[in-house]
Every structure is written in C-alpha cells, then in structure tokens.
Design a protein around this motif. Structure first.
Motif, PDB file in Angstrom:
ATOM      1  N   GLU A  75       0.806  -1.226   0.000  1.00  0.00           N
ATOM      2  CA  GLU A  75       0.000   0.000   0.000  1.00  0.00           C
ATOM      3  C   GLU A  75       0.839   1.276   0.000  1.00  0.00           C
ATOM      4  N   ALA A  76       2.169   1.143  -0.027  1.00  0.00           N
ATOM      5  CA  ALA A  76       3.006   2.346  -0.040  1.00  0.00           C
ATOM      6  C   ALA A  76       4.359   2.040  -0.661  1.00  0.00           C
ATOM      7  N   LEU A  77       4.966   3.062  -1.257  1.00  0.00           N
ATOM      8  CA  LEU A  77       6.300   2.965  -1.836  1.00  0.00           C
ATOM      9  C   LEU A  77       7.102   4.172  -1.368  1.00  0.00           C
ATOM     10  N   ILE A  78       8.413   3.991  -1.221  1.00  0.00           N
ATOM     11  CA  ILE A  78       9.302   5.106  -0.908  1.00  0.00           C
ATOM     12  C   ILE A  78      10.539   5.008  -1.793  1.00  0.00           C
ATOM     13  N   VAL A  79      10.919   6.132  -2.382  1.00  0.00           N
ATOM     14  CA  VAL A  79      12.037   6.180  -3.319  1.00  0.00           C
ATOM     15  C   VAL A  79      12.996   7.275  -2.867  1.00  0.00           C
ATOM     16  N   ASN A  80      14.303   6.962  -2.912  1.00  0.00           N
ATOM     17  CA  ASN A  80      15.288   8.023  -2.691  1.00  0.00           C
ATOM     18  C   ASN A  80      16.306   8.043  -3.825  1.00  0.00           C
ATOM     19  N   THR A  81      16.821   9.211  -4.142  1.00  0.00           N
ATOM     20  CA  THR A  81      17.925   9.339  -5.079  1.00  0.00           C
ATOM     21  C   THR A  81      19.168   9.784  -4.319  1.00  0.00           C
ATOM     22  N   ASP A 145      -2.231  14.538  -8.092  1.00  0.00           N
ATOM     23  CA  ASP A 145      -1.793  15.390  -9.203  1.00  0.00           C
ATOM     24  C   ASP A 145      -0.283  15.622  -9.238  1.00  0.00           C
ATOM     25  N   ASN A 146       0.478  14.884  -8.457  1.00  0.00           N
ATOM     26  CA  ASN A 146       1.903  15.173  -8.304  1.00  0.00           C
ATOM     27  C   ASN A 146       2.824  14.362  -9.227  1.00  0.00           C
ATOM     28  N   TRP A 147       2.338  13.897 -10.357  1.00  0.00           N
ATOM     29  CA  TRP A 147       3.167  13.047 -11.212  1.00  0.00           C
ATOM     30  C   TRP A 147       4.396  13.771 -11.744  1.00  0.00           C
ATOM     31  N   PHE A 148       4.250  15.031 -12.146  1.00  0.00           N
ATOM     32  CA  PHE A 148       5.397  15.765 -12.692  1.00  0.00           C
ATOM     33  C   PHE A 148       6.465  15.961 -11.618  1.00  0.00           C
ATOM     34  N   ALA A 149       6.051  16.369 -10.425  1.00  0.00           N
ATOM     35  CA  ALA A 149       7.006  16.531  -9.323  1.00  0.00           C
ATOM     36  C   ALA A 149       7.641  15.198  -8.953  1.00  0.00           C
ATOM     37  N   ALA A 150       6.863  14.125  -9.058  1.00  0.00           N
ATOM     38  CA  ALA A 150       7.403  12.798  -8.769  1.00  0.00           C
ATOM     39  C   ALA A 150       8.496  12.432  -9.769  1.00  0.00           C
ATOM     40  N   ALA A 151       8.284  12.766 -11.037  1.00  0.00           N
ATOM     41  CA  ALA A 151       9.294  12.497 -12.058  1.00  0.00           C
ATOM     42  C   ALA A 151      10.581  13.258 -11.763  1.00  0.00           C
ATOM     43  N   GLN A 152      10.455  14.471 -11.259  1.00  0.00           N
ATOM     44  CA  GLN A 152      11.633  15.256 -10.884  1.00  0.00           C
ATOM     45  C   GLN A 152      12.337  14.648  -9.671  1.00  0.00           C
ATOM     46  N   ALA A 153      11.571  14.105  -8.744  1.00  0.00           N
ATOM     47  CA  ALA A 153      12.125  13.613  -7.483  1.00  0.00           C
ATOM     48  C   ALA A 153      12.966  12.361  -7.641  1.00  0.00           C
ATOM     49  N   ILE A 154      12.825  11.627  -8.752  1.00  0.00           N
ATOM     50  CA  ILE A 154      13.601  10.392  -8.919  1.00  0.00           C
ATOM     51  C   ILE A 154      14.776  10.555  -9.878  1.00  0.00           C
ATOM     52  N   MET A 155      15.058  11.782 -10.321  1.00  0.00           N
ATOM     53  CA  MET A 155      16.154  12.020 -11.255  1.00  0.00           C
ATOM     54  C   MET A 155      17.518  11.926 -10.557  1.00  0.00           C
ATOM     55  N   THR A 156      18.535  11.423 -11.301  1.00  0.00           N
ATOM     56  CA  THR A 156      19.927  11.478 -10.836  1.00  0.00           C
ATOM     57  C   THR A 156      20.720  12.278 -11.871  1.00  0.00           C
ATOM     58  N   THR A 157      21.364  11.595 -12.826  1.00  0.00           N
ATOM     59  CA  THR A 157      22.061  12.330 -13.883  1.00  0.00           C
ATOM     60  C   THR A 157      21.128  12.672 -15.041  1.00  0.00           C
ATOM     61  N   ASP A 158      19.859  12.348 -14.906  1.00  0.00           N
ATOM     62  CA  ASP A 158      18.869  12.742 -15.915  1.00  0.00           C
ATOM     63  C   ASP A 158      18.907  14.261 -16.084  1.00  0.00           C
ATOM     64  N   THR A 159      18.752  14.712 -17.324  1.00  0.00           N
ATOM     65  CA  THR A 159      18.692  16.160 -17.544  1.00  0.00           C
ATOM     66  C   THR A 159      17.259  16.669 -17.568  1.00  0.00           C
ATOM     67  N   LEU A 160      16.307  15.756 -17.777  1.00  0.00           N
ATOM     68  CA  LEU A 160      14.896  16.142 -17.857  1.00  0.00           C
ATOM     69  C   LEU A 160      14.029  15.086 -17.174  1.00  0.00           C
ATOM     70  N   PRO A 161      12.905  15.510 -16.570  1.00  0.00           N
ATOM     71  CA  PRO A 161      11.982  14.531 -15.989  1.00  0.00           C
ATOM     72  C   PRO A 161      11.296  13.719 -17.073  1.00  0.00           C
ATOM     73  N   LYS A 162      11.025  12.464 -16.770  1.00  0.00           N
ATOM     74  CA  LYS A 162      10.453  11.541 -17.751  1.00  0.00           C
ATOM     75  C   LYS A 162       9.093  11.046 -17.259  1.00  0.00           C
ATOM     76  N   ALA A 163       8.059  11.297 -18.034  1.00  0.00           N
ATOM     77  CA  ALA A 163       6.711  10.884 -17.647  1.00  0.00           C
ATOM     78  C   ALA A 163       5.852  10.747 -18.893  1.00  0.00           C
TER      79      ALA A 163
END
Length: 408
Positions: A75-81, A145-163
């Motif tokens: 029922e829950a997930l947690i991600v860190n970069t 509604d936080n999908w875009f912010a979520a895409a930003q939150a998992i970036m490392t060397t990515d230059t752009l969020p991916k969704a």
C-alpha cells in the motif's frame, strides 16, 4: 543534450484515482532538490514488479522482492535518489527496512506493506536518518496530481523529468495509465539503472498483472541500452488501484487487449525517454533485427550492435564505417549464421546485400543518414520470421566526462 526529447506538459499527466504521490528535499547528495518520493495506494490495489538480474542487487531490491511475496498487500512505496544502497551488506538492509518502518507507521501499515527503492552511488551506506526526517514532508505533500514533481524527485544524472500518460475511452469508462521513469547511464537490461513506476485505475488480477508487467518490461525497458552496464537497482513497478469499473481478471476479458496495448505503449515511451536522455547522447538509434529463427537470437544480434563501442562512436562521429555493424552481427553468437544471407540498411539505404557491400551503395548516402539525430538500423538475418527491436544512443566525449566526474 537530450535527443528530440518531447516537451512535457505537467497538465498532460492524468491522475490515477487511488494513487497519491508526495515529495521532499532530504539533502541526500545535494541540497535544495527533490530526492525523496512517497506513493500511497488505496487498500485493495494490486502491485507487480520486475527487478535487476545483477547478482549484487541492492538492499531495497532484496526487500522489494521479499515484501511482494508477503501475504500483506502493498500500500506504499518510498524512493530516494543520491544513494543506491547497493554493496552495503546487512547494514544496508537494516537501513532500507528502517525507512519502510517509519513510512508504514505514518499510514498505520506494517513495514512489509511498503516497497523501498534507491538510486545513486554504489557502496555507500544509505543516510536513512535524512530520509526518515524527510518522510513527514513527503506525506504532507501527497496528491494524485503530483506526477510531474514525482518524475523530478527520482532524477539522478537525468537532464529532464520523464513521464507519460494515456487515457483509453471505453463504454465501461476510461482506462487511465500514467507513469514516470528515470535513467541516463548504466543502462543495459536486465534491466538498467532505471526506475519505472506506472499506475492505472483498472482492476487487474494480481497474477495477471505480474505477467503483464514482465511482458511490458521485456518489450520496453529490456529493449534499451546506453552503455552495456547492468545496474544493481533497476525496478519496474505497475500499480493497479482498481478504482474504475473496468475489471480484467484473465486474458479472455473483452478489454484485456486494450489495456495490454496501453501498458506496453506507456512502458516503451518511458523507456525510450531514457535513451533520448542518455548521458552525452547526441543520437537516438533504433536497431531492428528481423529474419531470425527466434526472437532470442534477434535480440542477441541487436544488442551486440547496440553495445559495440566502435559502432556507437562511429554514430557519434557520423562516420558510415558500417563494417563495424557487420562485425557485431558476426560475433553476436549465432554459430550457424550464414553471412551470405545477411542484409543491412541505414534507414531506407540498402548498405549490405548478401553479406557484402551493396553494388549501388555510395558512402555519401550512408553519411547523410549518419548525420541525422534519429537513425534506424535494420538487419535481415535471412533465416526465419522472428523480429526484435532495441533502442540505443551514440557514445560521446560527454559520456566519459559525466561518468569520470560522477562522484565529484
């Protein structure tokens, strides 16, 4: 710079009913950037996942596999970069589980109902204290509604969020599928330094969802490569909240094919965004191998081409040194390959015919194709009807610079 990367409008990402996302700034590697993501699923959701085949799989991957086997529903997930929590032994497992415990307490769950994910530097202990301190902030931010912010939150060397997002209208209501991914280097499935999370509002039987997740991964994230390195942390998760009236329990259900097609399409889109944003990439390359006896040997040849540093540097230099491609086909491992039946095209330019240079091929034609930012390589093995496609990018000076300075 990303290759023909589509401009992402945050408003184009449809929320998934029953799936909320929250983010926080924990300062794991750098200050003032989103680096923790929390996802909260409505009770009754089905969750499926596939993970790296690297034997040094990270602590969070080990825990995810265990928790998915538990009787308790996820029922829950947690991600860190910023930290991969890989190569960290028993202490890494303890710290990953600690983050599960703290998040579970916030939601009144057991720790086994939480899936943890990490990405970043290998062989450094997870700063669990920073993540734990950031969890209340992430929980407070929870929103569908936080999908875009979520895409930003998992970036490392990515230059752009991916969704990516897709809505399929049916008589029983809309099928909504939205997902995010991250990855730019150490990309070579199974799978890659990539994380992928896809949500849908459909009710799907958990066993069937696992089968579909594996199938979608094979046709998307397992069909990309940037540098041939298989990561310790890759994870691809599909979450079905069941908040729509559409229920898919078997492959014979009327809407099964539509849902399957949509899931694969979103997965491929997310996977291709990783290649387009490959570290130092200047070209997006599609490699199609057909005429094989089976899919396995087609993918084997495609990956041999895609992994070759000589092929990839030739693409970077726009140099039609196409013998490098034929050489890769030859060493791909098909012992009974008849080289005299092999054909090769660059886009629609027929380069090699029956194993040798096409008599009408001119190098200027090949060079014109190689200068493009998007190129298709087609190989016909002339031994069957099977076909597979792999997506990759070129190998540039910048790739070396990025990875030489990665820990700086």
């Amino acid at each position: 710079m990303a290759v023909n990367f589509p401009i992402l409008d945050p408003k184009s990402l449809s929320p998934i009913s029953g799936l909320a996302l929250g983010f926080a700034q924990a300062g794991i590697k750098r200050a003032n950037r989103k680096d923790v993501l929390v996802m909260r699923l409505v009770p009754g959701s089905a969750v499926a996942g596939v993970f790296t085949q690297n034997r040094f799989c990270a602590a969070p991957v080990q825990l995810c596999k265990q928790h998915l086997l538990e009787a308790n529903p996820i029922e829950a997930l947690i991600v860190n970069t910023g930290n991969a929590n890989a190569g960290t032994g028993e202490e890494g497992l303890r710290r990953a589980f600690q983050t599960c415990e703290v998040l579970a307490k916030s939601f009144g769950l057991s720790p086994e109902q939480v899936l943890p994910f990490s990405t970043g530097v290998i062989m450094e202990q997870l700063p669990a204290d920073k993540i734990v301190a950031a969890i209340p902030q992430a929980v407070a931010q929870l929103s569908e509604d936080n999908w875009f912010a979520a895409a930003q939150a998992i970036m490392t060397t990515d230059t752009l969020p991916k969704a990516a997002s897709q809505t399929i209208n049916t008589e029983q209501g809309p099928i909504v599928i939205t997902g995010i991914s991250k990855g730019a280097g150490m990309i070579q499935p199974n799978m890659a330094t990539m994380l992928g999370f896809v949500g849908t509002n459909v009710q799907v039987d958990r066993g069937l969802l696992q089968e579909l997740t594996a199938e979608a991964a094979n046709l998307s994230f397992n069909a990309i490569t940037i540098d041939g390195d298989t990561s310790t942390n890759d994870s691809f998760i599909v979450m079905a909240t069941g908040q729509s009236l559409i229920r898919i329990q078997s492959r014979s259900d009327p809407l099964y094919s539509l849902f399957r097609k949509g899931l694969i399409a979103i997965s491929q889109q997310l996977a291709q965004l990783i290649v387009r944003d490959g570290e130092g990439a200047t070209k997006f390359i599609t490699i199609c191998v057909k005429g094989g006896k089976n899919s396995l040997e087609c993918k084997q040849v495609a990956k041999a081409i895609a992994h070759s540093p000589l092929v990839k540097t030739a693409f970077f230099a726009s140099d039609p040194n196409l013998g490098r491609i034929l050489a890769a086909v030859g060493y791909a491992g098909i012992d009974d390959l008849d080289s005299g039946k092999v054909q090769l095209w660059l886009d629609d330019v027929w380069v090699a015919k029956d194993g040798g240079r096409h008599p009408n091929y001119q190098e200027e034609q090949g060079q014109a194709v190689m200068k493009q930012s998007e190129i298709t390589v087609t190989v016909d093995l002339g031994r069957g009807d099977a076909m597979e496609t792999v997506w990759t990018c070129d190998l540039s000076h910048e790739y070396v610079s990025i990875n030489a300075d990665y820990r700086s």
